[in-house]
Scaffold this active site. Structure first.
Site, PDB file in Angstrom:
ATOM      1  N   HIS A 348     -10.834  14.370  -2.778  1.00  0.00           N
ATOM      2  CA  HIS A 348     -10.778  13.248  -3.715  1.00  0.00           C
ATOM      3  C   HIS A 348     -11.938  13.170  -4.679  1.00  0.00           C
ATOM      4  O   HIS A 348     -12.116  12.145  -5.334  1.00  0.00           O
ATOM      5  CB  HIS A 348     -10.755  11.927  -2.945  1.00  0.00           C
ATOM      6  CG  HIS A 348      -9.395  11.544  -2.457  1.00  0.00           C
ATOM      7  ND1 HIS A 348      -8.504  10.841  -3.224  1.00  0.00           N
ATOM      8  CD2 HIS A 348      -8.783  11.784  -1.284  1.00  0.00           C
ATOM      9  CE1 HIS A 348      -7.394  10.646  -2.527  1.00  0.00           C
ATOM     10  NE2 HIS A 348      -7.533  11.212  -1.351  1.00  0.00           N
ATOM     11  N   LYS A 540     -12.404  -1.738 -11.952  1.00  0.00           N
ATOM     12  CA  LYS A 540     -12.559  -0.621 -11.019  1.00  0.00           C
ATOM     13  C   LYS A 540     -13.897  -0.793 -10.323  1.00  0.00           C
ATOM     14  O   LYS A 540     -14.693  -1.650 -10.733  1.00  0.00           O
ATOM     15  CB  LYS A 540     -12.515   0.731 -11.744  1.00  0.00           C
ATOM     16  CG  LYS A 540     -13.427   0.779 -12.975  1.00  0.00           C
ATOM     17  CD  LYS A 540     -13.291   2.072 -13.778  1.00  0.00           C
ATOM     18  CE  LYS A 540     -12.058   2.174 -14.616  1.00  0.00           C
ATOM     19  NZ  LYS A 540     -11.092   3.168 -14.160  1.00  0.00           N
ATOM     20  N   ARG A 541     -14.184  -0.009  -9.284  1.00  0.00           N
ATOM     21  CA  ARG A 541     -15.491  -0.101  -8.667  1.00  0.00           C
ATOM     22  C   ARG A 541     -16.572   0.172  -9.720  1.00  0.00           C
ATOM     23  O   ARG A 541     -16.356   0.916 -10.685  1.00  0.00           O
ATOM     24  CB  ARG A 541     -15.605   0.911  -7.518  1.00  0.00           C
ATOM     25  CG  ARG A 541     -14.884   0.466  -6.259  1.00  0.00           C
ATOM     26  CD  ARG A 541     -15.430  -0.809  -5.667  1.00  0.00           C
ATOM     27  NE  ARG A 541     -16.737  -0.650  -5.099  1.00  0.00           N
ATOM     28  CZ  ARG A 541     -16.997  -0.505  -3.797  1.00  0.00           C
ATOM     29  NH1 ARG A 541     -16.015  -0.536  -2.919  1.00  0.00           N
ATOM     30  NH2 ARG A 541     -18.230  -0.356  -3.360  1.00  0.00           N
ATOM     31  N   LYS A 546     -18.316   6.026 -13.799  1.00  0.00           N
ATOM     32  CA  LYS A 546     -17.206   5.349 -14.468  1.00  0.00           C
ATOM     33  C   LYS A 546     -17.639   4.711 -15.793  1.00  0.00           C
ATOM     34  O   LYS A 546     -16.820   4.390 -16.638  1.00  0.00           O
ATOM     35  CB  LYS A 546     -16.611   4.290 -13.539  1.00  0.00           C
ATOM     36  CG  LYS A 546     -15.871   4.895 -12.333  1.00  0.00           C
ATOM     37  CD  LYS A 546     -15.357   3.813 -11.393  1.00  0.00           C
ATOM     38  CE  LYS A 546     -14.647   4.325 -10.160  1.00  0.00           C
ATOM     39  NZ  LYS A 546     -13.226   4.643 -10.383  1.00  0.00           N
ATOM     40  N   THR A 650      -6.214   5.853 -10.517  1.00  0.00           N
ATOM     41  CA  THR A 650      -4.850   5.348 -10.375  1.00  0.00           C
ATOM     42  C   THR A 650      -4.711   4.050 -11.158  1.00  0.00           C
ATOM     43  O   THR A 650      -3.604   3.702 -11.572  1.00  0.00           O
ATOM     44  CB  THR A 650      -4.470   5.100  -8.899  1.00  0.00           C
ATOM     45  OG1 THR A 650      -5.513   4.326  -8.299  1.00  0.00           O
ATOM     46  CG2 THR A 650      -4.283   6.405  -8.155  1.00  0.00           C
ATOM     47  N   LYS A 654      -1.491   2.413 -13.523  1.00  0.00           N
ATOM     48  CA  LYS A 654      -0.948   1.054 -13.441  1.00  0.00           C
ATOM     49  C   LYS A 654      -0.910   0.420 -14.838  1.00  0.00           C
ATOM     50  O   LYS A 654       0.057  -0.251 -15.200  1.00  0.00           O
ATOM     51  CB  LYS A 654      -1.806   0.182 -12.521  1.00  0.00           C
ATOM     52  CG  LYS A 654      -1.921   0.670 -11.088  1.00  0.00           C
ATOM     53  CD  LYS A 654      -3.010  -0.107 -10.327  1.00  0.00           C
ATOM     54  CE  LYS A 654      -3.439   0.607  -9.065  1.00  0.00           C
ATOM     55  NZ  LYS A 654      -4.710   0.081  -8.512  1.00  0.00           N
TER      56      LYS A 654
HETATM   57  C1  LIG Z   1      -5.874   0.683  -8.419  1.00  0.00           C
HETATM   58  C2  LIG Z   1      -7.061   0.008  -7.838  1.00  0.00           C
HETATM   59  C3  LIG Z   1      -8.297   0.654  -7.819  1.00  0.00           C
HETATM   60  C4  LIG Z   1      -8.515   2.035  -8.418  1.00  0.00           C
HETATM   61  O1  LIG Z   1      -8.858   1.892  -9.772  1.00  0.00           O
HETATM   62  P1  LIG Z   1      -9.467   3.113 -10.628  1.00  0.00           P
HETATM   63  O2  LIG Z   1      -9.522   2.569 -12.005  1.00  0.00           O
HETATM   64  O3  LIG Z   1      -8.509   4.237 -10.502  1.00  0.00           O
HETATM   65  O4  LIG Z   1     -10.806   3.404 -10.064  1.00  0.00           O
HETATM   66  C5  LIG Z   1      -9.378  -0.009  -7.288  1.00  0.00           C
HETATM   67  N1  LIG Z   1      -9.262  -1.253  -6.794  1.00  0.00           N
HETATM   68  C6  LIG Z   1      -8.085  -1.913  -6.795  1.00  0.00           C
HETATM   69  C7  LIG Z   1      -8.027  -3.289  -6.239  1.00  0.00           C
HETATM   70  C8  LIG Z   1      -6.949  -1.311  -7.311  1.00  0.00           C
HETATM   71  O5  LIG Z   1      -5.781  -1.968  -7.298  1.00  0.00           O
END
Ligand SMILES: *Cc1c(COP(=O)(O)O)cnc(C)c1O
Length: 804
Positions: A348, A540-541, A546, A650, A654
């Site tokens: 990952h 995101k985190r 990032k 991911t 979305k």
């Molecule tokens: C989808 C999701 C992530 C992943 O987000 P990235 O932008 O791909 O890092 C992290 N936290 C939550 C709550 C999510 O739904």
């Protein structure tokens, strides 16, 4: 089941299970009774599924993951069983509101971010595709911390998700499995025997995973740690009551809390104990089931395939070897063949610091027999390597053991050697695995490597999160909701991209989603959202790679220019910049970034002149529930990591599926998103991965970049002037000096191109028809990112591959 029947069952459950009637029921009573009413339906389906085993024999998929970021359960179970309308009507007949009851559900936050959420999406798709599967993991008493802000700084509160019980859980203490720890190894060279020192019980806690309109309900089996009575007995016999109680506490600590790190594992004994605890309990479960069915261990790889979600469960490889060798008396060659044909490994990451290693002085005392087995695996592997002509340099770099800075087991190497298939999670990522991170392994075993691009479940992230868009899609495509199981059907929307009625309806859905988000934020956080501005979202985190810093620097430049009259406000496209991000508790720069964003938000949002044009919304505690409200409202999706650092992402998927346009680098799955939606419907900026490598080779000097960019300097100087920290002008000095003198993820290097690209965003947005057309094409062309497609790819590329 009709509404009357449902209402009847619900009130009966309320009475029998909670001992209350409608009038005296609390929120928790209502929520619990509703969950149990729906759960009963699932159990009936589950018993039919498992009573009639599938006629086409396929391998049982065991998905091992230390994290599952599930989100709330009730609405999803209602959707899967097609009971949403029934439940709504039934509850209304009792004077109750389904939405009120479900909106207070607490989500199990048993994951940090993308990796855990991926596991949850995969469980949904496995059941929907009717693939027999079990998810194995850990039932943490405390999941990912709840984030609060005090004076703009992140504080962490324990996540008390179990405070009112977990109505979705079925726990089976009577089926506990014993897991051993510590001790030493006895025996001579031919027979080795682990004499463990401690024993803990692993209690299976099952969650039913319903497939969407499918006949399959799979299990997510999460293990909870309890002390054994035997464990206490020895100490009890010594007469030390206090010590006996303390020993119980030790055992129960194992599944107590999720480590809140993301991308930087911590080498703590408890963490390794957690990993071994769930790996060992899960293997015990799988082997018991296999043997009970009267099968031989030699056929294990034909019956079961184990997917390792990152290296967290990789200790299962030496554990299976131990079971086969020591408990079942198999030869080394047979045991190795079975093991290596059973496991598959998903990598990952690309960040070197995220690759897990376990120092021998932690692994050895905890799992002495496993360490021996790892050494033996390494011995066999390195012998083969040398026989193939590898020189010592190559042998050392591929070894399962690193020598520096401390002797440690490289878990990614162990996983690669011990697995049949290794996959990355997006095309670019898999390519970089093959050419950099695991290059030597890929040239040694080219057939072992493959790609499976990540995906997200359209049930949660479209049907539940964006019901208005879902029904617009159903109305437009004229296929009912068949598209929810065959997301490529979204392509059909392209036929309507020039239909004014469809465009208007699409735009209205987006606006309604903004209004819904505004109501949520007003209640949840007391934040006022401008629903007439472009909603520009980065959730995101919080991590340097990032590059939330890049986003905030650009906001600051825009703000400073507006204040200095360098931008004519009349020409500005109003924006609300939305952030959601948790930082690892010990991650200093990440926490400073959170503080800075909050400080800038305070300044901008208090500025009556600027606020209508540029404001920031930064609600605390980004989680799945907030994602489900924020993403459908977004116009712009910020996916701005340094190229070559985000394995897939991911969140990016979305957003595209919900009709947001992406501003992004050529990183992770952004590459595939752009190819699918077309370059005109994607805002590309920044260095490519080869550019990054070249730039680093040439020597990267962020201070020079700062000197050469007036806009960037304006942002940084505004921070340094104390504009956002008037009582402490030097407040953000550590951030500023890191940018100027280090900037490991090259935010400054990409700044100018990012700013240019944001201007292109504004121009595109200024033409609403053009923007909406792009948004529609994003939805129409990203059906590929359904996690159903990912799971089908795993089936053909990984799980159903014939064994050798
Ligand atoms: C989808 C999701 C992530 C992943 O987000 P990235 O932008 O791909 O890092 C992290 N936290 C939550 C709550 C999510 O739904």
């Amino acid at each position: 089941m009709d509404a009357t029947h449902f209402a009847d069952r619900f009130t009966t459950t309320l009475r029998h299970l909670r001992g209350v009637d409608l009038h005296s029921a609390s929120d928790v009573d209502l929520r619990t009774a509703l969950a149990h009413t729906v759960r009963a339906e699932l159990i009936d389906t589950w018993q039919t599924t498992h009573g009639n085993p599938s006629t086409t024999p396929q391998r049982h998929v065991a998905y091992l993951s230390a994290e599952y970021l599930l989100g709330t359960q009730t609405r999803n179970a209602l959707l899967a069983t097609e009971l949403t309308d029934t439940a709504r009507e039934a509850l209304a007949s009792l004077g109750l509101s389904l939405d009120d009851i479900t909106s207070r559900e607490v989500e199990p936050g048993l994951g940090n971010g993308g990796l855990g959420r991926l596991a949850a999406c995969f469980m949904d798709s496995l059941a929907t595709l009717e693939i027999p599967a079990t998810g194995y993991g850990i039932r943490y008493d405390y999941g990912i911390f709840r984030q609060t802000f005090q004076d703009g700084n992140q504080h962490e509160q324990p996540d008390t998700w179990l405070a009112h019980g977990s109505p979705w859980e079925i726990s089976h203490p009577e089926r506990a499995v014993t897991v051993h720890l510590g001790g030493h190894v006895d025996g001579d060279n031919t027979t080795r025997r682990w004499v463990p020192e401690r024993h803990v019980l692993a209690i299976p806690c099952d969650y039913l995973v319903p497939g969407y309109k499918s006949h399959t309900v799979n299990l997510l089996r999460l293990w909870s740690a309890r002390a054994t009575d035997a464990f206490d007995l020895t100490i009890f016999n010594s007469g030390d009551y206090e010590k006996a109680v303390a020993a119980r506490t030790y055992a129960e600590t194992i599944s107590h809390v999720l480590y809140p790190e993301d991308s930087t594992p911590q080498g703590r004994t408890l963490r390794l104990t957690q990993q071994y605890f769930f790996a060992a309990a899960s293997l015990h479960d799988l082997l018991t089931r296999h043997l009970k069915a009267g099968r031989s261990l030699h056929t294990l790889p034909d019956a079961v395939t184990i997917q390792l979600n990152d290296t967290h469960p990789v200790i299962a490889i030496p554990e299976l070897m131990r079971l086969l060798l020591d408990e079942h008396g198999l030869s080394w060659d047979d045991a190795w063949h079975i093991t290596q044909q059973t496991f598959n490994y998903t990598c990952h990451t690309l960040l070197p610091e995220a690759l897990e290693v376990w120092p021998l002085d932690i692994l050895g005392p905890l799992l002495p027999r496993h360490l021996e087995i790892i050494f033996a695996i390494n011995h066999h592997f390195l012998d083969d390597l040398r026989r193939s002509g590898a020189d010592e340099l190559r042998v050392r770099s591929m070894s399962l053991i690193q020598e520096h800075p401390v002797r440690a087991v490289r878990m990614a190497h162990l996983a690669t050697v011990g697995s049949r298939t290794v996959n990355g999670v997006a095309e670019l990522h898999s390519e970089l695995l093959r050419t950099s991170v695991l290059a030597q392994f890929a040239s040694y075993w080219p057939d072992r490597f493959t790609n499976v691009t990540n995906g997200v479940t359209p049930r949660r992230f479209l049907a539940l999160a964006n019901p208005e868009l879902a029904s617009l899609i159903s109305d437009t495509l004229n296929v009912g909701d068949r598209w929810l199981k065959d997301l490529d059907l979204l392509r059909g929307l392209e036929d309507h991209v020039d239909d004014p009625a469809f465009i208007a309806a699409f735009r209205e859905v987006k606006h309604n989603n903004k209004e819904r988000l505004a109501r949520t934020l007003a209640n949840r956080d007391g934040i006022e959202l401008n629903t007439n501005a472009m909603l520009d979202v980065m959730v995101k985190r919080l991590h340097e790679y990032k590059r939330q810093s890049l986003r905030i620097l650009h906001v600051i430049t825009q703000y400073a220019k507006m204040k200095n009259g360098l931008i004519d406000l009349a020409t500005v496209t109003p924006r609300t910049v939305f952030f959601g991000a948790k930082a690892a508790p010990g991650y200093r720069l990440a926490k400073e970034t959170i503080s800075l964003i909050n400080a800038v938000a305070t300044t901008l949002n208090a500025d009556d002149e600027i606020r209508p044009y540029l404001s920031i919304a930064f609600p605390a505690n980004y989680n799945v529930t907030l994602a489900e409200t924020a993403i459908p409202a977004a116009d712009l999706s910020e996916q701005i990591s340094l190229a070559g650092k985000e394995a897939s992402g991911t969140g990016n998927m979305k957003f595209a599926l919900n009709g947001a346009l992406t501003i992004g680098t050529l990183d992770g799955a952004n590459v595939e998103i752009r190819e699918l939606v077309g370059p005109d419907n994607f805002f590309l900026f920044g260095m490519t991965e080869p550019d990054v490598v070249q730039r680093q080779r040439d020597g990267y000097h962020p201070h020079t970049v700062y000197e050469q960019s007036a806009d960037l300097a304006l942002a940084i100087d505004t921070i340094s002037s104390g504009a956002f920290s008037p009582s402490e002008p030097g407040r953000y000095e550590s951030l500023v000096s890191d940018w100027l003198w280090n900037d490991r993820f090259m935010a400054l290097a990409d700044y100018e191109d990012y700013a240019r690209c944001q201007e292109a965003v504004d121009r595109h947005y200024a033409n609403p028809d053009q923007w909406t057309r792009s948004a529609i094409l994003n939805v129409a062309r990203t059906g590929f990112f359904s996690s159903d497609r990912s799971i089908r790819d795993y089936q053909t590329r990984v799980w159903q591959r014939p064994t050798k």
